[in-house]
Design an enzyme around this catalytic site. Structure first.
Site, PDB file in Angstrom:
ATOM      1  N   VAL A  23      24.297  -5.366  24.894  1.00  0.00           N
ATOM      2  CA  VAL A  23      25.013  -3.946  24.631  1.00  0.00           C
ATOM      3  C   VAL A  23      26.224  -3.849  24.009  1.00  0.00           C
ATOM      4  O   VAL A  23      26.488  -3.246  22.846  1.00  0.00           O
ATOM      5  CB  VAL A  23      25.244  -3.225  25.883  1.00  0.00           C
ATOM      6  CG1 VAL A  23      26.140  -2.041  25.934  1.00  0.00           C
ATOM      7  CG2 VAL A  23      23.755  -2.810  26.663  1.00  0.00           C
ATOM      8  N   VAL A  24      27.204  -4.941  24.396  1.00  0.00           N
ATOM      9  CA  VAL A  24      28.726  -5.049  23.800  1.00  0.00           C
ATOM     10  C   VAL A  24      28.310  -5.418  22.159  1.00  0.00           C
ATOM     11  O   VAL A  24      28.871  -4.825  21.402  1.00  0.00           O
ATOM     12  CB  VAL A  24      29.464  -6.193  24.303  1.00  0.00           C
ATOM     13  CG1 VAL A  24      30.556  -6.446  23.600  1.00  0.00           C
ATOM     14  CG2 VAL A  24      29.740  -5.365  25.855  1.00  0.00           C
ATOM     15  N   GLY A 102      18.296   0.183  39.423  1.00  0.00           N
ATOM     16  CA  GLY A 102      16.962   0.514  39.755  1.00  0.00           C
ATOM     17  C   GLY A 102      16.935   2.190  40.241  1.00  0.00           C
ATOM     18  O   GLY A 102      17.970   3.056  39.525  1.00  0.00           O
ATOM     19  N   THR A 105      20.241   4.275  41.201  1.00  0.00           N
ATOM     20  CA  THR A 105      20.987   4.157  39.956  1.00  0.00           C
ATOM     21  C   THR A 105      20.722   5.261  38.980  1.00  0.00           C
ATOM     22  O   THR A 105      21.425   6.163  38.451  1.00  0.00           O
ATOM     23  CB  THR A 105      20.827   3.010  39.164  1.00  0.00           C
ATOM     24  OG1 THR A 105      21.426   1.907  39.845  1.00  0.00           O
ATOM     25  CG2 THR A 105      21.961   2.863  37.870  1.00  0.00           C
ATOM     26  N   THR A 126      16.366  -4.438  38.063  1.00  0.00           N
ATOM     27  CA  THR A 126      16.246  -4.621  39.418  1.00  0.00           C
ATOM     28  C   THR A 126      15.005  -5.630  39.686  1.00  0.00           C
ATOM     29  O   THR A 126      14.110  -5.817  39.034  1.00  0.00           O
ATOM     30  CB  THR A 126      15.712  -3.326  40.159  1.00  0.00           C
ATOM     31  OG1 THR A 126      15.005  -3.757  41.500  1.00  0.00           O
ATOM     32  CG2 THR A 126      14.439  -2.577  39.308  1.00  0.00           C
ATOM     33  N   ASP A 128      12.870  -5.801  42.055  1.00  0.00           N
ATOM     34  CA  ASP A 128      11.705  -5.344  42.634  1.00  0.00           C
ATOM     35  C   ASP A 128      10.450  -5.044  41.610  1.00  0.00           C
ATOM     36  O   ASP A 128       9.421  -4.864  41.936  1.00  0.00           O
ATOM     37  CB  ASP A 128      11.995  -4.143  43.269  1.00  0.00           C
ATOM     38  CG  ASP A 128      12.581  -4.458  44.702  1.00  0.00           C
ATOM     39  OD1 ASP A 128      12.953  -5.626  44.932  1.00  0.00           O
ATOM     40  OD2 ASP A 128      13.112  -3.571  45.451  1.00  0.00           O
ATOM     41  N   ARG A 172      11.718  -3.608  48.306  1.00  0.00           N
ATOM     42  CA  ARG A 172      11.859  -2.546  49.272  1.00  0.00           C
ATOM     43  C   ARG A 172      10.627  -1.707  49.615  1.00  0.00           C
ATOM     44  O   ARG A 172      10.170  -1.449  50.439  1.00  0.00           O
ATOM     45  CB  ARG A 172      13.081  -1.649  48.587  1.00  0.00           C
ATOM     46  CG  ARG A 172      13.567  -0.990  49.893  1.00  0.00           C
ATOM     47  CD  ARG A 172      14.723  -0.026  49.529  1.00  0.00           C
ATOM     48  NE  ARG A 172      15.700  -0.478  48.677  1.00  0.00           N
ATOM     49  CZ  ARG A 172      16.899  -0.540  49.006  1.00  0.00           C
ATOM     50  NH1 ARG A 172      17.306  -0.265  49.994  1.00  0.00           N
ATOM     51  NH2 ARG A 172      18.027  -1.104  48.078  1.00  0.00           N
ATOM     52  N   GLY A 186      -0.689 -19.693  45.761  1.00  0.00           N
ATOM     53  CA  GLY A 186      -2.200 -20.123  46.335  1.00  0.00           C
ATOM     54  C   GLY A 186      -1.953 -19.701  47.844  1.00  0.00           C
ATOM     55  O   GLY A 186      -2.480 -20.364  48.766  1.00  0.00           O
ATOM     56  N   ALA A 187      -1.636 -18.539  48.133  1.00  0.00           N
ATOM     57  CA  ALA A 187      -1.354 -18.087  49.407  1.00  0.00           C
ATOM     58  C   ALA A 187      -2.699 -17.530  50.241  1.00  0.00           C
ATOM     59  O   ALA A 187      -3.502 -17.276  49.324  1.00  0.00           O
ATOM     60  CB  ALA A 187      -0.329 -16.685  49.555  1.00  0.00           C
TER      61      ALA A 187
HETATM   62  O1  F6P Z   1      16.441  -3.534  45.310  1.00  0.00           O
HETATM   63  C1  F6P Z   1      16.591  -4.689  45.072  1.00  0.00           C
HETATM   64  C2  F6P Z   1      16.691  -5.106  46.568  1.00  0.00           C
HETATM   65  O2  F6P Z   1      17.047  -6.476  46.518  1.00  0.00           O
HETATM   66  C3  F6P Z   1      15.345  -4.837  47.358  1.00  0.00           C
HETATM   67  O3  F6P Z   1      14.356  -5.783  47.251  1.00  0.00           O
HETATM   68  C4  F6P Z   1      15.965  -4.942  48.739  1.00  0.00           C
HETATM   69  O4  F6P Z   1      15.214  -4.286  49.870  1.00  0.00           O
HETATM   70  C5  F6P Z   1      17.321  -4.327  48.588  1.00  0.00           C
HETATM   71  O5  F6P Z   1      17.556  -4.729  47.207  1.00  0.00           O
HETATM   72  C6  F6P Z   1      18.344  -5.132  49.468  1.00  0.00           C
HETATM   73  O6  F6P Z   1      19.580  -4.555  49.079  1.00  0.00           O
HETATM   74  P1  F6P Z   1      21.130  -4.787  49.733  1.00  0.00           P
HETATM   75  O7  F6P Z   1      21.463  -6.138  49.042  1.00  0.00           O
HETATM   76  O8  F6P Z   1      22.072  -3.832  49.380  1.00  0.00           O
HETATM   77  O9  F6P Z   1      20.896  -5.130  51.179  1.00  0.00           O
END
Ligand code: F6P
Length: 319
Positions: A23-24, A102, A105, A126, A128, A172, A186-187
């Site tokens: 960005v910068v 995420g 935000t 994020t 996730d 989450r 390989g779960a």
């Molecule tokens: O959103 C990313 C994340 O790592 C999620 O996977 C998890 O549930 C949450 O943040 C944990 O947040 P904190 O670090 O605020 O406990």
């Protein structure tokens, strides 16, 4: 547009520093000034701003975390907090903002635009990977590689002892991390919020392992059963199975970003600056395949990004 601000917000993600750097550099190349907002939306409310030039972003591309720090600001969730933040932004002469984070935000960024008309572009940061409008988010690739490496280690000891291990990974509300690492490691079973977890099937998978009993079960933290500890205790109660459990937790959020995350973060950084210059606002700049995609911020959380159906089939075939 003469001066832009950049912030990182919510849970940190590997690649955020590579993003700030991009960005910068992209902004300087276009003759813009860049202000770094320290500590996410909390720092915006406090007016904690620094000038960012090339030297502030030197040697950070491979660093985990975020040099701008981050927060989950409760104050910013209130209209009063956003009004105070808008005031600080206007006083500093900032004409537009880039907010990397995420879901939470983007809720904040959207409200700031609606209430105070400060142009704002979101970028997906994020681990996730749960944002609609981008195939991948910054930090996701590093997180799945970190988790896979840890699970390979667990497999070694599980194999030696012939044990059942339940490993909980982050996510989450979404099972992207669990599904990818489940296949990669390989779960024998992957439990995620998007599908109904079936303990009978899980038990059958353990039995199928025969005498060795070595079984790896991956659980996304958002699974409806409530995580690895809960599943371990239910396996004991209902099937008399002794399972060890491990919660990988925040280890998945740290570390040096992978090449894929660095490249994605850099691409999105340049695209976000261009989007602001071109008058775009209230959107997320993401990437679909190799192309930049613009998605209204609200759609990033109101529309669900589905896990590719074939992944679930794949996990089943290979279990
Ligand atoms: O959103 C990313 C994340 O790592 C999620 O996977 C998890 O549930 C949450 O943040 C944990 O947040 P904190 O670090 O605020 O406990």
């Amino acid at each position: 547009m003469k001066k832009i601000g950049i912030l990182t917000s919510g849970g940190d993600a590997p690649g955020m520093n590579a993003h700030i750097r991009a960005v910068v550099r992209a902004a300087l190349a276009k003759g813009l000034e860049v202000v770094g907002i320290i500590g996410g939306f909390s720092g915006m409310i406090e007016g904690d701003f620094i000038k960012l030039a090339r030297k502030e972003t030197a040697n950070i591309i491979g660093r985990g975390g975020t040099i701008l720090k981050t927060s989950r600001s409760k104050e910013f969730m209130m209209a009063g907090g956003r009004a105070a933040a808008a005031e600080r932004v206007k006083e500093a002469g900032i004409d537009g903002l880039i907010a990397c984070g995420g879901n939470g935000t983007f809720h904040g960024a959207h409200a700031l635009w609606l209430e105070h008309h400060i142009p704002i572009v979101g970028t997906p940061g994020t681990i996730d990977n749960d944002l609609y409008g981008t195939h991948y988010t910054i930090g996701y690739d590093t997180a799945i590689n970190t988790a896979s490496e840890a699970i390979d280690r667990i497999r070694d000891t599980a194999d030696s002892h012939g044990r059942v291990f339940i490993v909980e990974v982050m996510g989450r509300h979404a099972g992207f991390i669990a599904m990818d690492v489940g296949i990669a490691c390989g779960a024998e079973y992957v439990a995620i919020p998007e599908t109904v977890t079936n303990l009978d099937i899980l038990y059958q998978r353990i039995l199928k392992q025969g005498k060795t009993r070595r079984t790896i079960i991956i659980v996304g933290e958002g699974d409806e059963y409530g995580g690895a500890a809960k599943i371990a205790s239910m396996m004991k109660e209902q099937y008399d199975i002794d399972a060890k459990y491990t919660i990988l937790g925040h280890i998945q959020r740290g570390g040096s970003p992978t090449v894929r995350d660095r490249v994605l973060a850099s691409h999105l950084g340049v695209a976000a600056v261009e989007a602001l210059i071109n008058g775009k606002t209230d959107i997320m700049v993401g990437r679909q395949d190799h192309d930049i995609a613009y998605t209204p911020l609200e759609e990033t959380w109101t529309r669900q990004k589905p896990i590719w159906g074939y992944m679930m089939e794949l996990a089943e075939i290979l279990a």
